[in-house]
Design a protein around this motif. Structure first.
Motif: not given
Length: 131
Positions: A43-57, A71-74, A79-84
């Motif tokens: 999970a990618f946290e931003l300001e204390g909330e889960n703003a994105g997630c990436i799952g791998v295998e 990444v959540s619509s809001e 740049g959250i997707g890029s950081k993940m």
């Protein structure tokens, strides 16, 4: 980035996974992340909330497959997707994902090689993205 491993799925993670898969498959996919040691959900946290997630295998050849990314619509456009993606690329030298035409350019801008897999489902072309 933090590993998501709680036996109880948070509402924010449920919403994010629903963006990356169908609402009907959220429970099944989350259970797979908990059950299989070769799968990890971050999970990618931003300001204390889960703003994105990436799952791998990680497969038997030690290749990393991106199974889900959302990444959540809001929080889109921050740049959250890029950081993940960069986070995963720093951990794994060989990464791939299968996606639809909507996400091909996202992967292409990070240097992924794009190959059409053709119409895997009626009317839906899929793509292999390899880094």
């Amino acid at each position: 980035m933090k590993i998501v491993d709680s036996n109880t799925m948070q509402h924010s993670i449920r919403k994010l996974l629903a963006l990356a898969t169908s609402k009907e498959k959220v429970e099944i996919e989350y259970e797979r992340y908990l059950k299989y040691p070769n799968r990890t959900l971050f999970a990618f946290e931003l300001e204390g909330e889960n703003a994105g997630c990436i799952g791998v295998e990680i497969n038997s050849l030690k290749l990393c497959e991106i199974k889900h990314i959302a990444v959540s619509s809001e929080h889109r456009g921050k740049g959250i997707g890029s950081k993940m993606i960069r986070f995963i690329l720093e951990m794994h030298p060989s990464v791939f994902a299968e996606t639809d035409s909507d996400a091909v350019e996202f992967y292409r801008k990070y240097g992924f090689k794009i190959t059409s897999l053709g119409e895997k489902y009626p009317g839906v072309e899929r793509f292999l993205c390899e880094y």
